[in-house]
Design a protein around this motif. Structure first.
Motif, mmCIF file in Angstrom:
data_model
loop_
_atom_site.group_PDB
_atom_site.id
_atom_site.type_symbol
_atom_site.label_atom_id
_atom_site.label_comp_id
_atom_site.label_asym_id
_atom_site.label_seq_id
_atom_site.Cartn_x
_atom_site.Cartn_y
_atom_site.Cartn_z
ATOM 1 N N GLN A 196 0.825 -1.194 0.000
ATOM 2 C CA GLN A 196 0.000 0.000 0.000
ATOM 3 C C GLN A 196 0.864 1.251 0.000
ATOM 4 O O GLN A 196 2.027 1.233 0.417
ATOM 5 C CB GLN A 196 -0.920 0.030 1.227
ATOM 6 N N PHE A 197 0.259 2.333 -0.468
ATOM 7 C CA PHE A 197 0.902 3.632 -0.354
ATOM 8 C C PHE A 197 0.764 4.117 1.093
ATOM 9 O O PHE A 197 -0.302 3.959 1.701
ATOM 10 C CB PHE A 197 0.238 4.645 -1.291
ATOM 11 N N PRO A 198 1.807 4.716 1.647
ATOM 12 C CA PRO A 198 1.699 5.239 3.010
ATOM 13 C C PRO A 198 0.865 6.519 3.050
ATOM 14 O O PRO A 198 0.673 7.176 2.026
ATOM 15 C CB PRO A 198 3.159 5.535 3.385
ATOM 16 N N SER A 199 0.384 6.846 4.224
ATOM 17 C CA SER A 199 -0.439 8.052 4.400
ATOM 18 C C SER A 199 0.462 9.269 4.551
ATOM 19 O O SER A 199 0.537 9.891 5.631
ATOM 20 C CB SER A 199 -1.359 7.889 5.614
ATOM 21 N N LEU A 200 1.160 9.602 3.482
ATOM 22 C CA LEU A 200 2.056 10.751 3.470
ATOM 23 C C LEU A 200 1.618 11.716 2.379
ATOM 24 O O LEU A 200 1.069 11.300 1.361
ATOM 25 C CB LEU A 200 3.504 10.309 3.211
ATOM 26 N N ARG A 201 1.882 13.004 2.598
ATOM 27 C CA ARG A 201 1.495 14.006 1.604
ATOM 28 C C ARG A 201 2.474 14.071 0.432
ATOM 29 O O ARG A 201 2.146 14.574 -0.632
ATOM 30 C CB ARG A 201 1.412 15.385 2.274
ATOM 31 N N ARG A 202 3.683 13.581 0.631
ATOM 32 C CA ARG A 202 4.689 13.524 -0.432
ATOM 33 C C ARG A 202 5.566 12.303 -0.187
ATOM 34 O O ARG A 202 5.565 11.728 0.897
ATOM 35 C CB ARG A 202 5.549 14.801 -0.467
ATOM 36 N N ASN A 203 6.340 11.917 -1.223
ATOM 37 C CA ASN A 203 7.273 10.791 -1.137
ATOM 38 C C ASN A 203 6.588 9.451 -0.921
ATOM 39 O O ASN A 203 7.234 8.455 -0.605
ATOM 40 C CB ASN A 203 8.312 11.016 -0.021
ATOM 41 N N GLU A 204 5.262 9.422 -1.101
ATOM 42 C CA GLU A 204 4.544 8.162 -0.925
ATOM 43 C C GLU A 204 4.893 7.163 -2.033
ATOM 44 O O GLU A 204 4.902 5.954 -1.815
ATOM 45 C CB GLU A 204 3.036 8.410 -0.868
ATOM 46 N N ASP A 205 5.228 7.666 -3.223
ATOM 47 C CA ASP A 205 5.559 6.780 -4.338
ATOM 48 C C ASP A 205 6.798 5.933 -4.041
ATOM 49 O O ASP A 205 6.834 4.733 -4.324
ATOM 50 C CB ASP A 205 5.809 7.598 -5.611
ATOM 51 N N GLU A 206 7.818 6.557 -3.488
ATOM 52 C CA GLU A 206 9.067 5.851 -3.246
ATOM 53 C C GLU A 206 8.886 4.707 -2.261
ATOM 54 O O GLU A 206 9.425 3.610 -2.447
ATOM 55 C CB GLU A 206 10.136 6.820 -2.742
ATOM 56 N N VAL A 207 8.142 4.963 -1.194
ATOM 57 C CA VAL A 207 7.902 3.908 -0.206
ATOM 58 C C VAL A 207 7.148 2.756 -0.862
ATOM 59 O O VAL A 207 7.509 1.580 -0.697
ATOM 60 C CB VAL A 207 7.108 4.456 0.997
ATOM 61 N N PHE A 208 6.102 3.078 -1.615
ATOM 62 C CA PHE A 208 5.311 2.047 -2.293
ATOM 63 C C PHE A 208 6.190 1.231 -3.233
ATOM 64 O O PHE A 208 6.121 -0.018 -3.245
ATOM 65 C CB PHE A 208 4.169 2.702 -3.069
ATOM 66 N N LEU A 209 7.015 1.896 -4.032
ATOM 67 C CA LEU A 209 7.826 1.190 -5.023
ATOM 68 C C LEU A 209 8.851 0.278 -4.365
ATOM 69 O O LEU A 209 9.060 -0.855 -4.804
ATOM 70 C CB LEU A 209 8.515 2.193 -5.940
ATOM 71 N N VAL A 210 9.501 0.759 -3.312
ATOM 72 C CA VAL A 210 10.495 -0.076 -2.626
ATOM 73 C C VAL A 210 9.816 -1.302 -2.005
ATOM 74 O O VAL A 210 10.330 -2.427 -2.100
ATOM 75 C CB VAL A 210 11.241 0.748 -1.562
ATOM 76 N N GLU A 211 8.662 -1.109 -1.398
ATOM 77 C CA GLU A 211 7.976 -2.236 -0.778
ATOM 78 C C GLU A 211 7.396 -3.188 -1.836
ATOM 79 O O GLU A 211 7.286 -4.393 -1.594
ATOM 80 C CB GLU A 211 6.905 -1.724 0.183
ATOM 81 N N PHE A 212 7.064 -2.653 -3.015
ATOM 82 C CA PHE A 212 6.624 -3.523 -4.105
ATOM 83 C C PHE A 212 7.797 -4.325 -4.655
ATOM 84 O O PHE A 212 7.678 -5.534 -4.899
ATOM 85 C CB PHE A 212 5.965 -2.693 -5.208
ATOM 86 N N VAL A 213 8.931 -3.659 -4.860
ATOM 87 C CA VAL A 213 10.123 -4.371 -5.343
ATOM 88 C C VAL A 213 10.516 -5.493 -4.382
ATOM 89 O O VAL A 213 11.037 -6.527 -4.798
ATOM 90 C CB VAL A 213 11.283 -3.372 -5.544
#
Length: 336
Positions: free
Chosen positions: A179-196
């Motif tokens: 899932q995407f984190p509940s952040l206003r920015r930089n949420e993409d990076e967290v999602f992508l790393v956890e997906f990888v």
């Protein structure tokens, strides 16, 4: 023919909605659904979304309270009926053949993730094309074991930092509860790393699929919150341990991770000088000092290849010089 669900978070984007959705409607791949997630907009975005849905049965709209793009995208993942997922920012542009090319690549390889090329437009008519590697298929283990080439958005094997210009297997996201984190920015990076972290394979194609419109400073001042550091600290503390776990002995990866943390911290201090936010010099100074001390306490080491003046001032706790340097930087780039 498998369906692609295109998830589009929308928050106060009334000037972009019609053009953004139109480029999705013009996709040559016919089996799509467009999920417009109105994230509690206070302008006319919500009504525009509803109006477009009335004219095109492929468009579905969900309205939610404002929580940021991460939760909005998570709702889109929940509502999606497609086997594949694409994430689109409504103020950008997707080329007509983009979805078709992504699906063709996915069907050919059955990869969990397909990454395409994109171009950057700084809105001063300067465009830079970023093609990706030419039909390169890597296993998830290969990607994780040497993550360094994948950390650069502008590299030919870059995966970070944006979730756009990519196609995802919906089942891989859902089965692993990514899932995407509940952040206003930089949420993409967290999602992508956890997906990888869970993918079995990644495929790169060179085609330019997406036009990303870069923010100038004036627009950043409007979009970024005063306390940006709290956001990047959360995202960095989720990304750094996970990636270092894949590459415990890789100095290049460590330096890149910590360098990114420094750069974002630099940005967060710079954003304290946002002219749209009314703060006294004392308030800015105290918050700058607090950010610096927290950043330094979070760093696992201080030697990661960075040595600019700002970083030296931070390490030496020369807060007066740091404040003056950042104030000068803000003034110097006020018209960028």
């Amino acid at each position: 023919m498998k369906k692609v669900s295109i998830v589009v978070p929308v928050y106060n984007m009334e000037q972009f909605i019609e053009s953004g959705v139109q480029c999705l409607r013009e996709q040559t791949y016919p089996e799509i659904e467009i999920l417009l997630i109105d994230d509690g907009s206070t302008d006319h975005s919500a009504s525009l979304c509803d109006r477009m849905a009335e004219s095109d049965p492929r468009i579905r709209v969900a309205h939610t309270k404002n929580q940021g793009p991460g939760p909005a995208r998570n709702l889109g993942i929940e509502l999606a009926t497609g086997e594949y997922l694409h994430f689109f920012d409504v103020d950008d542009y997707l080329y007509p053949q983009a979805v078709a090319l992504l699906v063709e690549a996915m069907e050919t390889t059955n990869a969990d993730l397909v990454v395409g090329g994109f171009e950057v437009d700084d809105q001063n008519k300067n465009k830079r094309a970023i093609p990706k590697a030419d039909h390169l298929l890597l296993t998830g283990e290969q990607v994780r074991r040497n993550f360094y080439p994948h950390m650069f958005m502008f590299g030919e094997q870059g995966i970070l930092q944006s979730a756009c210009f990519k196609l995802f297997q919906t089942r891989t996201i859902r089965e692993n509860n990514v899932q995407f984190p509940s952040l206003r920015r930089n949420e993409d990076e967290v999602f992508l790393v956890e997906f990888v972290n869970v993918v079995k394979s990644v495929y790169f194609i060179p085609n330019i699929l997406y036009r990303y419109y870069a923010n100038d400073h004036a627009r950043l001042w409007k979009k970024v919150t005063y306390d940006y550091f709290d956001i990047i600290r959360v995202s960095s503390n989720r990304i750094i341990p996970l990636v270092l776990g894949w590459n415990p002995e890789n100095v290049e990866v460590r330096n890149k991770l910590l360098g990114d943390f420094y750069y974002k911290t630099f940005q967060s201090i710079w954003f304290l000088f946002n002219p749209n936010v009314k703060r006294t010099h004392r308030q800015r100074y105290d918050r700058m000092k607090e950010i610096t001390e927290t950043f330094l306490s979070d760093l696992p080491c201080r030697d990661f290849g960075e040595n600019p003046a700002v970083y030296r001032y931070m390490c030496k706790k020369q807060y007066g010089l740091l404040y003056l340097r950042m104030a000068y930087f803000t003034w110097k780039h006020r018209n960028d």
